[in-house]
Design a protein around this motif. Structure first.
Motif, mmCIF file in Angstrom:
data_model
loop_
_atom_site.group_PDB
_atom_site.id
_atom_site.type_symbol
_atom_site.label_atom_id
_atom_site.label_comp_id
_atom_site.label_asym_id
_atom_site.label_seq_id
_atom_site.Cartn_x
_atom_site.Cartn_y
_atom_site.Cartn_z
ATOM 1 N N LEU A 22 -3.772 54.268 -79.109
ATOM 2 C CA LEU A 22 -3.952 52.950 -79.715
ATOM 3 C C LEU A 22 -5.134 52.184 -79.126
ATOM 4 C CD1 LEU A 22 -0.182 51.923 -79.861
ATOM 5 C CD2 LEU A 22 -1.631 52.593 -81.778
ATOM 6 N N LEU A 23 -5.801 52.765 -78.139
ATOM 7 C CA LEU A 23 -6.917 52.077 -77.500
ATOM 8 C C LEU A 23 -8.084 51.898 -78.471
ATOM 9 C CD1 LEU A 23 -8.398 50.994 -74.965
ATOM 10 C CD2 LEU A 23 -9.067 53.360 -74.482
ATOM 11 N N ASP A 24 -8.548 50.662 -78.593
ATOM 12 C CA ASP A 24 -9.731 50.349 -79.402
ATOM 13 C C ASP A 24 -10.587 49.396 -78.578
ATOM 14 O OD1 ASP A 24 -11.679 49.593 -81.181
ATOM 15 O OD2 ASP A 24 -10.331 48.663 -82.634
ATOM 16 N N VAL A 25 -11.685 49.887 -78.029
ATOM 17 C CA VAL A 25 -12.494 49.076 -77.122
ATOM 18 C C VAL A 25 -13.185 47.911 -77.832
ATOM 19 C CG1 VAL A 25 -12.852 50.954 -75.479
ATOM 20 C CG2 VAL A 25 -14.470 50.643 -77.369
ATOM 21 N N ALA A 45 -5.345 58.383 -66.785
ATOM 22 C CA ALA A 45 -6.372 59.212 -67.429
ATOM 23 C C ALA A 45 -7.745 58.701 -66.996
ATOM 24 C CB ALA A 45 -6.230 59.159 -68.944
ATOM 25 N N PRO A 46 -8.093 58.868 -65.712
ATOM 26 C CA PRO A 46 -9.321 58.260 -65.189
ATOM 27 C C PRO A 46 -10.608 58.778 -65.812
ATOM 28 C CG PRO A 46 -8.339 59.730 -63.564
ATOM 29 C CD PRO A 46 -7.340 59.581 -64.669
ATOM 30 N N VAL A 47 -10.564 59.950 -66.426
ATOM 31 C CA VAL A 47 -11.686 60.442 -67.240
ATOM 32 C C VAL A 47 -11.063 60.819 -68.584
ATOM 33 C CG1 VAL A 47 -13.536 62.122 -67.480
ATOM 34 C CG2 VAL A 47 -12.933 61.254 -65.212
ATOM 35 N N HIS A 48 -11.204 59.934 -69.556
ATOM 36 C CA HIS A 48 -10.464 60.030 -70.818
ATOM 37 C C HIS A 48 -11.420 60.071 -72.002
ATOM 38 C CE1 HIS A 48 -7.688 59.066 -74.078
ATOM 39 N NE2 HIS A 48 -8.406 58.001 -74.374
ATOM 40 N N HIS A 49 -11.232 61.041 -72.885
ATOM 41 C CA HIS A 49 -12.066 61.102 -74.086
ATOM 42 C C HIS A 49 -11.524 60.151 -75.132
ATOM 43 C CE1 HIS A 49 -13.734 62.715 -77.902
ATOM 44 N NE2 HIS A 49 -14.809 62.795 -77.136
ATOM 45 N N ASP A 50 -12.368 59.219 -75.568
ATOM 46 C CA ASP A 50 -11.974 58.219 -76.558
ATOM 47 C C ASP A 50 -12.480 58.670 -77.923
ATOM 48 O OD1 ASP A 50 -11.152 55.747 -77.728
ATOM 49 O OD2 ASP A 50 -13.230 55.064 -77.613
ATOM 50 N N PRO A 51 -11.573 59.074 -78.821
ATOM 51 C CA PRO A 51 -12.031 59.565 -80.131
ATOM 52 C C PRO A 51 -12.682 58.486 -80.974
ATOM 53 C CG PRO A 51 -9.622 59.359 -80.081
ATOM 54 C CD PRO A 51 -10.113 59.146 -78.677
ATOM 55 N N GLY A 52 -12.356 57.229 -80.724
ATOM 56 C CA GLY A 52 -12.937 56.154 -81.524
ATOM 57 C C GLY A 52 -14.433 55.998 -81.333
ATOM 58 N N THR A 53 -14.905 56.256 -80.119
ATOM 59 C CA THR A 53 -16.338 56.116 -79.825
ATOM 60 C C THR A 53 -17.011 57.448 -79.542
ATOM 61 O OG1 THR A 53 -15.888 55.804 -77.458
ATOM 62 C CG2 THR A 53 -15.998 53.813 -78.839
ATOM 63 N N LEU A 55 -16.890 58.792 -76.674
ATOM 64 C CA LEU A 55 -17.329 58.690 -75.284
ATOM 65 C C LEU A 55 -16.210 59.091 -74.330
ATOM 66 C CD1 LEU A 55 -19.002 55.182 -75.625
ATOM 67 C CD2 LEU A 55 -20.226 57.351 -75.393
ATOM 68 N N TRP A 56 -16.603 59.579 -73.167
ATOM 69 C CA TRP A 56 -15.666 59.837 -72.081
ATOM 70 C C TRP A 56 -15.609 58.588 -71.203
ATOM 71 C CZ3 TRP A 56 -12.733 64.250 -71.409
ATOM 72 C CH2 TRP A 56 -13.044 65.330 -72.229
ATOM 73 N N LEU A 57 -14.449 57.931 -71.147
ATOM 74 C CA LEU A 57 -14.278 56.714 -70.376
ATOM 75 C C LEU A 57 -13.973 57.069 -68.920
ATOM 76 C CD1 LEU A 57 -14.074 55.724 -73.291
ATOM 77 C CD2 LEU A 57 -12.248 54.176 -72.587
ATOM 78 N N VAL A 58 -14.813 56.584 -68.012
ATOM 79 C CA VAL A 58 -14.668 56.863 -66.579
ATOM 80 C C VAL A 58 -14.291 55.558 -65.894
ATOM 81 C CG1 VAL A 58 -15.823 57.764 -64.524
ATOM 82 C CG2 VAL A 58 -16.457 58.628 -66.803
ATOM 83 N N ALA A 331 -22.145 70.106 -70.805
ATOM 84 C CA ALA A 331 -23.464 69.474 -70.847
ATOM 85 C C ALA A 331 -23.561 68.629 -72.114
ATOM 86 C CB ALA A 331 -24.553 70.533 -70.836
ATOM 87 N N GLY A 332 -24.203 67.485 -72.000
ATOM 88 C CA GLY A 332 -24.367 66.612 -73.156
ATOM 89 C C GLY A 332 -23.182 65.713 -73.434
ATOM 90 N N ALA A 333 -22.225 65.632 -72.518
ATOM 91 C CA ALA A 333 -21.058 64.769 -72.723
ATOM 92 C C ALA A 333 -21.458 63.313 -72.467
ATOM 93 C CB ALA A 333 -19.925 65.161 -71.785
ATOM 94 N N PRO A 334 -21.278 62.431 -73.447
ATOM 95 C CA PRO A 334 -21.626 61.026 -73.250
ATOM 96 C C PRO A 334 -20.511 60.292 -72.497
ATOM 97 C CG PRO A 334 -20.842 61.338 -75.486
ATOM 98 C CD PRO A 334 -20.817 62.703 -74.829
ATOM 99 N N LEU A 335 -20.878 59.594 -71.440
ATOM 100 C CA LEU A 335 -19.914 58.897 -70.595
ATOM 101 C C LEU A 335 -20.021 57.390 -70.786
ATOM 102 C CD1 LEU A 335 -20.503 60.784 -67.206
ATOM 103 C CD2 LEU A 335 -19.078 61.487 -69.145
ATOM 104 N N LEU A 336 -18.889 56.716 -70.655
ATOM 105 C CA LEU A 336 -18.849 55.258 -70.630
ATOM 106 C C LEU A 336 -18.245 54.855 -69.295
ATOM 107 C CD1 LEU A 336 -19.414 52.691 -72.344
ATOM 108 C CD2 LEU A 336 -16.973 52.724 -72.946
ATOM 109 N N LEU A 337 -19.064 54.327 -68.416
ATOM 110 C CA LEU A 337 -18.634 53.952 -67.072
ATOM 111 C C LEU A 337 -18.020 52.561 -67.104
ATOM 112 C CD1 LEU A 337 -21.804 55.131 -65.113
ATOM 113 C CD2 LEU A 337 -19.816 56.474 -65.865
#
Length: 427
Positions: A22-25, A45-53, A55-58, A331-337
């Motif tokens: 249900l997470l929507d940033v 889930a300290p490194v979590h893939h967010d399907p909405g964006t 991005l991998w949320l760190v 490789a190429g994984a987009p992260l959101l810090l």
């Protein structure tokens, strides 16, 4: 800052994956009160893939810090990419304006970054900030006198639009030698750029924003190319700068550097000031003390930067397969810090939910980043915010947040969050 909202994204006893689905940033629940969501991410889930964006949320402090300190593994290349894909119509508007932003600062992982950063840092370093302190205090006092007159006349005043938003823009124009542009226009252009590149606007809104951003770029490019900039101005310094190969900096890269310096130097600092003021006004007993108690304004600003920074996240992309926080990333994984979440990590800060103005390790937060891409304007931003808070408490000693204004409109972009109104009334 925002009023507390109950965290109830799902059933009474949901499993963690159900909550994260249900997470929507960009959602109102997240924007108004992100901490419960961020606490859940960090703990479960300290490194979590967010399907909405995509991005991998760190979210853990140690993981975010590691990413920022390893720029060869976690590249800055995507730091300023548009979050929402731009439609062809918006791209055409930008193309007609000659819009292009080659890597310069935040998104620059090449060997030209260090030298460019050095040029910018000379205009925002601690020594320059100290010499600019009288300018900040004078402008703050002038704006607050106007705000007080408005408060006397109307019994209410918005300290965001009349003060927090205006102060950093006027200071920046003074420091960087910006002339020939109206203050309101520069603010409007900067806000449009933030929304276009970090927001989730509709297609018609993207086209409208592209027009404003194109105007901004056209003016800035013409200013850079005119050759009339004062030698002691930022544009003058960039015109003299030479790249590692000895060539002069090209106008396109100089324009790109100025583009985001202008945005960060005024829009994000205005957002910080708005949060600092609103949180201080809401804290019992703080407002009368902050006007005169040594170090309190600075300490409060630092705690706001830790807990409620205006720049809440930043992006990186992996250069190679890598393990982060127990997760194997390609490789190429987009992260959101999650810079905000890192500032509330109990592993780094005791009782992180409490605002403690004299917290001994407060500056361990990552609101300005760390390492080679640490924000060169950090000293200016924190000083302006402390000056603004102290001056407001002195000039307006008997104000309070307006009754009923507990849920102000919020800026809720991917990487930027702040109240867009600080309405006060006389006590």
């Amino acid at each position: 800052m925002p009023a507390s909202h109950a965290f109830a994204p799902g059933p009474a006893s949901p499993d963690v994956p159900g909550w994260l689905d249900l997470l929507d940033v960009f959602g109102d629940d997240f924007v108004r009160n992100p901490h419960p969501w961020l606490d859940l991410l960090r703990a479960s889930a300290p490194v979590h893939h967010d399907p909405g964006t995509g991005l991998w949320l760190v979210s853990r402090h140690r993981d975010v810090r590691r990413v920022l300190l390893e720029p060869d593994v976690f590249l800055p290349d995507n730091a300023q990419d548009a979050v929402t894909a731009l439609p062809v119509a918006a791209l055409r508007v930008l193309a007609r304006a000659g819009f292009q932003l080659p890597p310069a600062l935040a998104n620059n992982g090449t060997d030209s970054h260090l030298g460019l950063r050095g040029v910018i840092a000379r205009f925002f370093g601690p020594r320059r900030v100290v010499t600019a302190l009288p300018v900040m205090e004078h402008i703050a006092g002038e704006l607050l006198q106007t705000a007080r007159a408005r408060l006397d006349a109307d019994s209410a005043c918005d300290l965001f639009s009349s003060f927090a938003q205006v102060l950093p823009c006027r200071v920046l124009m003074k420091l960087l030698g910006i002339e020939g542009i109206e203050l309101a226009t520069l603010i409007r252009w900067s806000d449009a750029a933030l929304e276009l590149f970090w927001g989730r606007p509709t297609v018609p809104r993207q086209i409208e924003l592209a027009g404003l951003v194109g105007e901004f770029h056209t003016w800035l490019s013409a200013t850079v190319r005119s050759g009339r900039a004062a030698p002691n101005s930022l544009i003058g310094a960039l015109a003299r700068h030479r790249l590692p190969d000895g060539e002069r900096l090209d106008p396109q890269t100089a324009t790109s550097a100025c583009f985001f310096v202008f945005i960060a130097g005024q829009s994000t600092t205005g957002q910080l000031i708005a949060t600092v003021l609103r949180r201080a006004l809401a804290e019992p007993g703080l407002w009368p003390r902050v006007a005169h108690e040594p170090g309190l304004a600075q300490g409060w600003t630092e705690e706001v930067l830790r807990r409620e920074p205006p720049v809440t996240t930043w992006r990186r992309v992996t250069a190679q397969p890598v393990e982060l926080g127990g997760v194997e990333l390609p490789a190429g994984a987009p992260l959101l810090l999650a810079l905000m979440d890192a500032g509330s990590d109990p592993e780094a800060f005791a009782e992180p939910e409490r605002m403690c103005p004299h917290r001994p390790n407060a500056r361990r937060h990552l609101a300005f980043g760390v390492g080679s891409h640490r924000c060169p304007g950090a000293s200016l931003a924190r000083t302006e915010a402390a000056v603004a808070l102290r001056a407001a408490a002195r000039v307006l000693p008997r104000v309070r947040l307006a009754a009923g204004d507990t849920d102000p409109p919020m800026l809720g972009l991917l990487s930027f969050r702040a109240p867009l109104r600080v309405m006060v009334t006389a006590q």
